[in-house]
Design an enzyme around this catalytic site. Structure first.
Site, PDB file in Angstrom:
ATOM      1  N   GLU A 375       0.796  -1.233   0.000  1.00  0.00           N
ATOM      2  CA  GLU A 375       0.000   0.000   0.000  1.00  0.00           C
ATOM      3  C   GLU A 375       0.828   1.282   0.000  1.00  0.00           C
ATOM      4  O   GLU A 375       0.443   2.262   0.626  1.00  0.00           O
ATOM      5  CB  GLU A 375      -0.949  -0.015   1.216  1.00  0.00           C
ATOM      6  CG  GLU A 375      -1.932  -1.162   1.158  1.00  0.00           C
ATOM      7  CD  GLU A 375      -2.727  -1.348   2.453  1.00  0.00           C
ATOM      8  OE1 GLU A 375      -3.895  -1.751   2.343  1.00  0.00           O
ATOM      9  OE2 GLU A 375      -2.197  -1.100   3.548  1.00  0.00           O
TER      10      GLU A 375
HETATM   11  C1  TNX Z   1      -4.493  -4.209   4.599  1.00  0.00           C
HETATM   12  S1  TNX Z   1      -2.796  -6.566   4.366  1.00  0.00           S
HETATM   13  C2  TNX Z   1      -3.250  -3.905   5.113  1.00  0.00           C
HETATM   14  C3  TNX Z   1      -3.113  -3.400   6.473  1.00  0.00           C
HETATM   15  C4  TNX Z   1      -4.439  -3.243   7.147  1.00  0.00           C
HETATM   16  C5  TNX Z   1      -5.327  -4.413   6.800  1.00  0.00           C
HETATM   17  C6  TNX Z   1      -6.630  -4.421   7.502  1.00  0.00           C
HETATM   18  C7  TNX Z   1      -1.755  -5.462   4.188  1.00  0.00           C
HETATM   19  C8  TNX Z   1      -0.467  -5.879   3.712  1.00  0.00           C
HETATM   20  N1  TNX Z   1      -2.073  -4.204   4.469  1.00  0.00           N
HETATM   21  O1  TNX Z   1      -2.424  -2.166   6.463  1.00  0.00           O
HETATM   22  O2  TNX Z   1      -4.222  -3.204   8.519  1.00  0.00           O
HETATM   23  O3  TNX Z   1      -5.551  -4.382   5.412  1.00  0.00           O
HETATM   24  O4  TNX Z   1      -7.305  -5.622   7.273  1.00  0.00           O
END
Ligand code: TNX
Length: 582
Positions: A375
């Site tokens: 992300e």
């Molecule tokens: C996605 S899974 C994210 C996290 C959040 C999560 C909540 C991932 C690698 N990144 O930053 O906490 O969703 O479910």
């Protein structure tokens, strides 16, 4: 109904009842509301009658198959049931790691049994009416008519009329054999104080080994901070189900949780916040090492994650020089993602990364360093892959193996690198391509393995962006074939992540972990041949009284036939049967 459950429920420590979000429809002859206060007189009388009966007629031991995760090969021998006697000795090979497992087993068995269970060693350990843990690299571990390569973590468990023998080539194998042994004893074995019970074990042989070498869970200690004691308790839950990796998500926008001497403000400034405005916190190096060694003693490797280049707001608050505009952002205590990043165009950023990863690597005996990579929406294309490739090299230069979320896939391959796949639909050409170039995969499908997803719409905490995950959804998928185009040989294993935006206490952690963690553990450990929802559901149900007895919170998932039981008081001086004394 047997004596076990009567005793275990009575021994639930005060104030730590199982969380019941739905009333259990358990199929028992003696329906007693678990959370409705004192049972009525008639119920008590019925329970007492049953208990007396159970004491007179020896209760049947557990079935040898009643184990989670399901063992590879089980050969029951009903003529060889065995009862742990009060004078039993635990004897093991003269090897420090084997002795450590023997001592752990003794420490686990002593509180409930009240037996002394001394630990000794011998050149050729024999059960001799007790328990032998035999470390033997050359042992033929296959059961009769069945041969198996039990690898580095397998074990053989024999329960016979002369006692119990666990044989393994490694201390890890002995440890897993001991976990199986624990589950084959009556649930009352989980009691923190002595109870009267016939400590019966079902006769026969189990030959067992894991399907995947990497079996893990992740705890996000960044969104909410959790004390060392809470983390150790999570380690205990992993150990029960033969998981061997604990991934700690140590840094995120909302807080930086690991002390770094060369950049002290990461914790003194960046560690003082968390989601919702609470005080946050961080682990000193000694705290972290305590977690690492507690886990290692349970054959669990800690995988530390420093999430880069995104998810870094807490670092930018502490060191604005790392920010693209060289300005400190406000501290962040919300739950959005994707807005922060360290400046990939500034050399100082790579000094920071090398210092941080260097200190974390020095504290971490395990082979892995997880660099996040998810992300980072504002670091795109070649800037992103260029950043990742430099960080991958830093990790390799530290002698560690790179792990990262599957967003790392487009970056160049680096020997040994591992991607953690968290997609939700099993289609991912970019990840497939990275695997083709040599990456291995840890599979954590968001819609099956994410422990922060709600079970049902009324689950009091958790997310639902990847859907609802009831126990069946957590169980019914195959890590070996889940990502289309990724061969099973490229799958290192499976991991269940627990993100903690909505999780604020140990009870919250346990509510989301249990009973789904054992489902994921079974996918990581058990061969596909044993995969069977109806059978799993029944075996899982048997874990409920164990958790209750141990004071562990869990979600009383309605699809699991949890045993309900009369709650009767039990006393240490209740008469024992002759068999129990033999
Ligand atoms: C996605 S899974 C994210 C996290 C959040 C999560 C909540 C991932 C690698 N990144 O930053 O906490 O969703 O479910």
């Amino acid at each position: 109904m047997n004596l076990t459950f009567a005793i275990t429920d009575a021994n639930t420590p005060p104030g730590v009842a199982a969380v019941s979000t739905t009333p259990s429809p358990g199929p028992t002859a003696v329906p007693v509301p678990l959370s409705a206060g004192e049972p009525d007189a008639a119920t008590l009388a019925r329970a007492a009658e049953q208990t007396a009966g159970a004491l007179l007629a020896p209760a049947a031991p557990h079935r040898l198959t009643e184990v989670v995760p399901a063992p590879q090969h089980v050969q029951p021998d009903p003529t060889a049931d065995w009862v742990l006697p009060a004078e039993a000795v635990i004897v093991t090979s003269a090897n420090p790691a084997a002795l450590a497992v023997a001592e752990q087993l003794a420490q686990f068995l002593r509180p409930a049994t009240g037996y002394p269970l001394p630990v000794t060693d011998a050149t050729t350990p024999e059960p001799a009416g007790g328990i032998a843990l035999v470390l033997d690299e050359s042992a033929d571990l296959g059961a009769e008519g069945y041969s198996a390569d039990l690898g580095a973590e397998g074990y053989r468990l024999d329960i016979a009329t002369d006692g119990v023998r666990v044989t393994a080539a490694t201390a890890a194998g002995l440890f897993y054999g001991a976990q199986t042994l624990r589950q084959l004893l009556p649930a009352a074995i989980e009691s923190p104080s002595p109870v009267t019970e016939r400590w019966a074990l079902p006769g026969g042989t189990i030959t067992d080994a894991p399907r995947f070498p990497y079996r893990g869970a992740m705890l996000d200690v960044a969104r909410h901070f959790f004390a060392v004691e809470d983390v150790l308790r999570v380690v205990d839950h992993l150990a029960r189900y033969k998981l061997n990796h604990l991934h700690l998500h140590l840094t995120d926008d909302q807080g930086w949780r690991i002390a770094v001497d060369s950049w002290p403000k990461l914790t003194t400034v960046g560690g003082t916040t968390e989601v919702g405005g609470g005080p946050g916190g961080h682990y000193t190096k000694a705290d972290y090492q305590r977690i690492v060694s507690y886990a290692a003693a349970r054959h669990i490797t800690v995988v530390p994650e420093i999430d880069l280049p995104g998810h870094t707001n807490s670092a930018l608050v502490a060191y604005p020089e790392l920010a693209p505009d060289k300005t400190a952002p406000p501290p962040y205590t919300g739950t959005e993602v994707g807005f922060s990043y360290v400046d990939p165009a500034d050399e100082r950023t790579y000094d920071f990364v090398a210092d941080v990863l260097g200190e974390v690597a020095a504290l971490t005996p395990g082979p892995w360093l997880h660099i996040g990579g998810d992300e980072a929406f504002k670091v795109k294309g070649e800037v992103y892959t260029g950043f990742v490739e430099r960080v991958q090299r830093i990790v390799a230069d530290l002698g560690k193996t790179v792990v990262g979320w599957h967003q790392l896939a487009p970056a160049a391959h680096l020997d040994g690198r591992v991607l953690q796949w968290w997609g939700t639909n099993g289609e991912d050409p970019t990840t497939v391509d990275a695997v083709r170039r040599g990456a291995r995969l840890i599979v954590s499908p968001g819609n099956h393995a994410y422990l922060d997803m709600k079970y049902a719409p009324d689950t009091p905490i958790g997310h639902d962006w990847a859907g609802l995950i009831d126990v069946r959804k957590a169980y019914d998928w195959d890590p070996g074939t889940h990502v289309a185009g990724v061969p099973a040989e490229a799958v290192l294993g499976v991991e269940a992540p627990l993100w903690t935006e909505s999780v604020t206490s140990l009870a919250d952690i346990e509510l989301l972990l249990l009973p789904r963690l054992p489902a994921i553990a079974e996918l990581g450990w058990s061969t596909r041949a044993t995969h069977d929802w109806a059978d799993f559901r029944d075996r899982l149900a048997g874990q409920g009284p164990r958790w209750t007895t141990a004071g562990i919170t869990f979600h009383r998932a309605p699809e699991i036939p949890w045993p309900t039981a009369p709650t009767i008081p039990t006393q240490r001086n209740m008469p024992q049967t002759d068999t129990a004394r033999s």
